[in-house]
Write a protein that holds these residues in place. Structure first.
Motif, PDB file in Angstrom:
ATOM      1  N   GLU A   1       0.809  -1.219   0.000  1.00  0.00           N
ATOM      2  CA  GLU A   1       0.000   0.000   0.000  1.00  0.00           C
ATOM      3  C   GLU A   1       0.841   1.267   0.000  1.00  0.00           C
ATOM      4  O   GLU A   1       0.406   2.312  -0.502  1.00  0.00           O
ATOM      5  N   VAL A   2       2.011   1.198   0.598  1.00  0.00           N
ATOM      6  CA  VAL A   2       2.934   2.332   0.639  1.00  0.00           C
ATOM      7  C   VAL A   2       4.320   1.801   0.303  1.00  0.00           C
ATOM      8  O   VAL A   2       4.706   0.739   0.799  1.00  0.00           O
ATOM      9  N   GLU A   3       5.056   2.528  -0.511  1.00  0.00           N
ATOM     10  CA  GLU A   3       6.409   2.092  -0.863  1.00  0.00           C
ATOM     11  C   GLU A   3       7.278   3.310  -1.150  1.00  0.00           C
ATOM     12  O   GLU A   3       6.974   4.101  -2.040  1.00  0.00           O
ATOM     13  N   LYS A   4       8.331   3.463  -0.349  1.00  0.00           N
ATOM     14  CA  LYS A   4       9.308   4.534  -0.553  1.00  0.00           C
ATOM     15  C   LYS A   4      10.670   3.875  -0.716  1.00  0.00           C
ATOM     16  O   LYS A   4      11.237   3.365   0.258  1.00  0.00           O
ATOM     17  N   PRO A   5      11.201   3.857  -1.934  1.00  0.00           N
ATOM     18  CA  PRO A   5      12.424   3.100  -2.199  1.00  0.00           C
ATOM     19  C   PRO A   5      13.701   3.782  -1.746  1.00  0.00           C
ATOM     20  O   PRO A   5      14.782   3.193  -1.867  1.00  0.00           O
ATOM     21  N   SER A   6      13.635   4.994  -1.211  1.00  0.00           N
ATOM     22  CA  SER A   6      14.855   5.701  -0.831  1.00  0.00           C
ATOM     23  C   SER A   6      14.620   6.556   0.402  1.00  0.00           C
ATOM     24  O   SER A   6      14.203   7.708   0.324  1.00  0.00           O
ATOM     25  N   VAL A   7      14.865   5.960   1.576  1.00  0.00           N
ATOM     26  CA  VAL A   7      14.798   6.674   2.849  1.00  0.00           C
ATOM     27  C   VAL A   7      16.198   6.616   3.456  1.00  0.00           C
ATOM     28  O   VAL A   7      16.667   5.549   3.861  1.00  0.00           O
ATOM     29  N   GLN A   8      16.867   7.728   3.513  1.00  0.00           N
ATOM     30  CA  GLN A   8      18.249   7.745   3.962  1.00  0.00           C
ATOM     31  C   GLN A   8      18.326   7.923   5.473  1.00  0.00           C
ATOM     32  O   GLN A   8      17.683   8.806   6.043  1.00  0.00           O
ATOM     33  N   THR A   9      19.117   7.056   6.093  1.00  0.00           N
ATOM     34  CA  THR A   9      19.280   7.124   7.539  1.00  0.00           C
ATOM     35  C   THR A   9      20.623   6.520   7.924  1.00  0.00           C
ATOM     36  O   THR A   9      21.357   5.990   7.089  1.00  0.00           O
ATOM     37  N   THR A  10      20.919   6.611   9.204  1.00  0.00           N
ATOM     38  CA  THR A  10      22.165   6.066   9.737  1.00  0.00           C
ATOM     39  C   THR A  10      21.840   4.990  10.754  1.00  0.00           C
ATOM     40  O   THR A  10      20.676   4.763  11.094  1.00  0.00           O
ATOM     41  N   TYR A  11      22.888   4.348  11.270  1.00  0.00           N
ATOM     42  CA  TYR A  11      22.677   3.305  12.292  1.00  0.00           C
ATOM     43  C   TYR A  11      23.832   3.370  13.287  1.00  0.00           C
ATOM     44  O   TYR A  11      24.983   3.161  12.926  1.00  0.00           O
ATOM     45  N   THR A  12      23.528   3.675  14.521  1.00  0.00           N
ATOM     46  CA  THR A  12      24.521   3.872  15.595  1.00  0.00           C
ATOM     47  C   THR A  12      25.682   4.732  15.105  1.00  0.00           C
ATOM     48  O   THR A  12      26.848   4.406  15.299  1.00  0.00           O
ATOM     49  N   GLU A  13      25.338   5.860  14.508  1.00  0.00           N
ATOM     50  CA  GLU A  13      26.355   6.690  13.886  1.00  0.00           C
ATOM     51  C   GLU A  13      27.136   7.516  14.912  1.00  0.00           C
ATOM     52  O   GLU A  13      26.560   8.079  15.843  1.00  0.00           O
TER      53      GLU A  13
ATOM     54  N   SER B   1      32.654  11.383  13.446  1.00  0.00           N
ATOM     55  CA  SER B   1      33.649  10.584  12.745  1.00  0.00           C
ATOM     56  C   SER B   1      33.910  11.134  11.352  1.00  0.00           C
ATOM     57  O   SER B   1      33.030  11.700  10.701  1.00  0.00           O
ATOM     58  N   MET B   2      35.125  10.932  10.854  1.00  0.00           N
ATOM     59  CA  MET B   2      35.476  11.313   9.492  1.00  0.00           C
ATOM     60  C   MET B   2      34.987  10.283   8.477  1.00  0.00           C
ATOM     61  O   MET B   2      35.101  10.499   7.268  1.00  0.00           O
ATOM     62  N   LEU B   3      34.465   9.179   8.962  1.00  0.00           N
ATOM     63  CA  LEU B   3      33.863   8.158   8.096  1.00  0.00           C
ATOM     64  C   LEU B   3      32.457   7.902   8.600  1.00  0.00           C
ATOM     65  O   LEU B   3      32.260   7.463   9.725  1.00  0.00           O
ATOM     66  N   ARG B   4      31.464   8.171   7.757  1.00  0.00           N
ATOM     67  CA  ARG B   4      30.070   8.009   8.158  1.00  0.00           C
ATOM     68  C   ARG B   4      29.324   7.239   7.074  1.00  0.00           C
ATOM     69  O   ARG B   4      29.481   7.501   5.883  1.00  0.00           O
ATOM     70  N   TYR B   5      28.500   6.282   7.519  1.00  0.00           N
ATOM     71  CA  TYR B   5      27.741   5.441   6.604  1.00  0.00           C
ATOM     72  C   TYR B   5      26.300   5.931   6.529  1.00  0.00           C
ATOM     73  O   TYR B   5      25.659   6.170   7.559  1.00  0.00           O
ATOM     74  N   ILE B   6      25.809   6.046   5.319  1.00  0.00           N
ATOM     75  CA  ILE B   6      24.415   6.384   5.088  1.00  0.00           C
ATOM     76  C   ILE B   6      23.735   5.189   4.432  1.00  0.00           C
ATOM     77  O   ILE B   6      24.188   4.693   3.401  1.00  0.00           O
ATOM     78  N   TYR B   7      22.662   4.706   5.044  1.00  0.00           N
ATOM     79  CA  TYR B   7      21.880   3.620   4.465  1.00  0.00           C
ATOM     80  C   TYR B   7      20.737   4.202   3.648  1.00  0.00           C
ATOM     81  O   TYR B   7      20.000   5.064   4.131  1.00  0.00           O
ATOM     82  N   ASP B   8      20.607   3.743   2.435  1.00  0.00           N
ATOM     83  CA  ASP B   8      19.511   4.157   1.556  1.00  0.00           C
ATOM     84  C   ASP B   8      18.436   3.080   1.657  1.00  0.00           C
ATOM     85  O   ASP B   8      18.424   2.114   0.890  1.00  0.00           O
ATOM     86  N   CYS B   9      17.546   3.251   2.620  1.00  0.00           N
ATOM     87  CA  CYS B   9      16.624   2.183   3.024  1.00  0.00           C
ATOM     88  C   CYS B   9      15.355   2.163   2.179  1.00  0.00           C
ATOM     89  O   CYS B   9      14.986   3.150   1.548  1.00  0.00           O
ATOM     90  N   VAL B  10      14.694   1.015   2.235  1.00  0.00           N
ATOM     91  CA  VAL B  10      13.362   0.860   1.664  1.00  0.00           C
ATOM     92  C   VAL B  10      12.343   0.905   2.796  1.00  0.00           C
ATOM     93  O   VAL B  10      12.532   0.289   3.845  1.00  0.00           O
ATOM     94  N   PHE B  11      11.287   1.666   2.561  1.00  0.00           N
ATOM     95  CA  PHE B  11      10.167   1.723   3.507  1.00  0.00           C
ATOM     96  C   PHE B  11       8.919   1.250   2.775  1.00  0.00           C
ATOM     97  O   PHE B  11       8.637   1.697   1.660  1.00  0.00           O
ATOM     98  N   PHE B  12       8.200   0.301   3.390  1.00  0.00           N
ATOM     99  CA  PHE B  12       6.946  -0.116   2.762  1.00  0.00           C
ATOM    100  C   PHE B  12       5.927  -0.524   3.817  1.00  0.00           C
ATOM    101  O   PHE B  12       6.274  -0.837   4.964  1.00  0.00           O
TER     102      PHE B  12
END
Length: 414
Positions: free
Chosen positions: A346-358, A362-373
């Motif tokens: 019913e709902v689908e967002k293929p690009s939700v950007q977030t972090t995890y225990t960031e 830090s000079m190195l940071r990870y961004i997750y391009d998540c799926v929300f549905f």
């Protein structure tokens, strides 16, 4: 049943497809062994970090004296890291103390010498360090922005789908598999919904038990979650900066709140069909050996008309682990399976950007391009057209959300 296998490649029974079947006695022995292995990891923490600090000191002292003279603050910073590790160990000892008898129906006994510190694997120490960072994510002001990007979309969707002006939310049941330290489940329960968190990892279970059941004073405790990061620090002080927790009193839930945490493997604990109004998964489905088994379980346990809300990436936890089944599927393939099971997306967002225990410094940071549905298990699969019309009439007046039955024999933490 509390978890019965190892956290990964170390110390647990391996998956091929079916779990190895053990006698009840052997199952209990393995579970007891695993319980104490994780306790040992908590107790070994200070020694492990001190070894890292000593290595850094040796490396620094191996430099030419003229180079050392140019860096007057390095040794004092390493001493500060050691002090922070001592403080972290005090918190970890409190967690252990409150974990030895945390399950209602299981006792693991006691070691012959509980003061003895036993070495742990690098794998277990990495798990423990990750758990320490979870306190920042779930229960500190530092983690608020991350919670807002990860948890808020799920909470808002639950409120949209089960609004309090149309539903008796005290009868709407929400399950959170992979609940971690429990903040998302706690927030949903605070809104009045029945909410149960499920967690498999003893690292998380011990820590969530501590914060949910033993912490009452706001911002009364301190941890140093970034001291293990020796690379990508702009300032030495960034490595030793503290976080304080809990940012809210976990005991402040309304007296009538229906909130619980259950220990165990998701697909083993939750087998009752048509039991839950909503299953919400956040950074969870990639913890599976076989993600389709998760999809199948969620389909089974959702009530007709129930919804599955998901947000997260696909960083498969068992990829490249020896002796572990791991099927790494694309989201496209998983989506196909979801639809083939019968879910309506019913709902689908293929690009939700977030972090995890960031570590936000830090000079190195990870961004997750998540799926929300949001995927719904259709009610019409279970009803005739006449019954469906009757159901629609009922929904207009009082939507049929019923309290889910609780399973007997699960290990309740709260």
């Amino acid at each position: 049943m509390a978890e019965t296998t190892g956290e990964g490649a170390q110390g647990g029974s391996f998956f091929n497809k079916e779990r190895i079947k053990y006698s009840p006695e052997e199952e209990a022995r393995l579970e007891r062994q695993h319980f104490w292995r994780i306790i040992d990891a908590f107790r070994f923490y200070r020694v492990h970090v001190q070894e890292q600090v000593k290595r850094a000191e040796r490396q620094f002292l191996s430099l030419p004296q003229r180079h050392q003279n140019l860096l007057p603050n390095v040794l004092s910073n390493l001493a500060r890291i050691s002090q922070c590790a001592d403080h972290n160990q005090d918190i970890l000892q409190a967690i252990v103390h409150n974990s030895l008898h945390m399950f209602e129906n299981i006792e693991y006994g006691e070691r012959e010498d509980p003061r003895k510190v036993r070495p742990s694997t690098t794998f277990d120490m990495d798990k423990l360090k990750s758990t320490i960072k979870q306190f920042a994510r779930d229960w500190s002001e530092t983690g608020r922005a991350e919670r807002d990007t990860c948890y808020k979309p799920i909470i808002q969707e639950i409120q949209r789908l089960f609004p309090s002006d149309q539903y008796d939310v005290s009868k709407v049941s929400v399950l959170i598999p992979g609940a971690g330290l429990g903040r998302l489940a706690w927030e949903i329960a605070r809104l009045g919904y029945i909410c149960q968190g499920n967690e498999w990892s003893f690292f998380m279970l011990f820590s969530s038990n501590f914060v949910l059941n033993r912490c009452e004073k706001v911002n009364s405790l301190t941890l140093y979650p970034w001291i293990h990061q020796f690379s990508n620090n702009k300032k030495s002080s960034d490595q030793t900066r503290p976080i304080i927790f809990p940012d809210i009193n976990p005991q402040s839930l309304p007296l009538d709140a229906d909130f619980s945490m259950v220990a165990g493997d998701f697909v083993e604990v939750y087998r009752d069909s048509d039991s839950w109004d909503c299953v919400a998964t956040c950074f969870f489905i990639d913890t599976a050996h076989n993600v389709i088994e998760y999809v199948e379980t969620i389909w089974k346990i959702l009530k007709p008309g129930g919804v599955w809300i998901n947000l997260g990436p696909l960083l498969y936890h068992f990829e490249n682990m020896a002796n572990e089944l791991s099927v790494e599927l694309s989201y496209e393939d998983i989506r196909t399976a979801i639809v083939n099971f019968g879910f309506h997306i019913e709902v689908e967002k293929p690009s939700v950007q977030t972090t995890y225990t960031e570590n936000d410094r830090s000079m190195l940071r990870y961004i997750y391009d998540c799926v929300f549905f949001v995927a719904r298990k259709p009610a019409e699969l279970y009803f005739t057209e006449e019954e469906e019309d009757e159901e629609d009439d009922q929904q207009q007046s009082s939507p049929p959300a019923a309290k889910s039955p609780r399973r007997e024999g699960t290990d309740m933490l709260t």
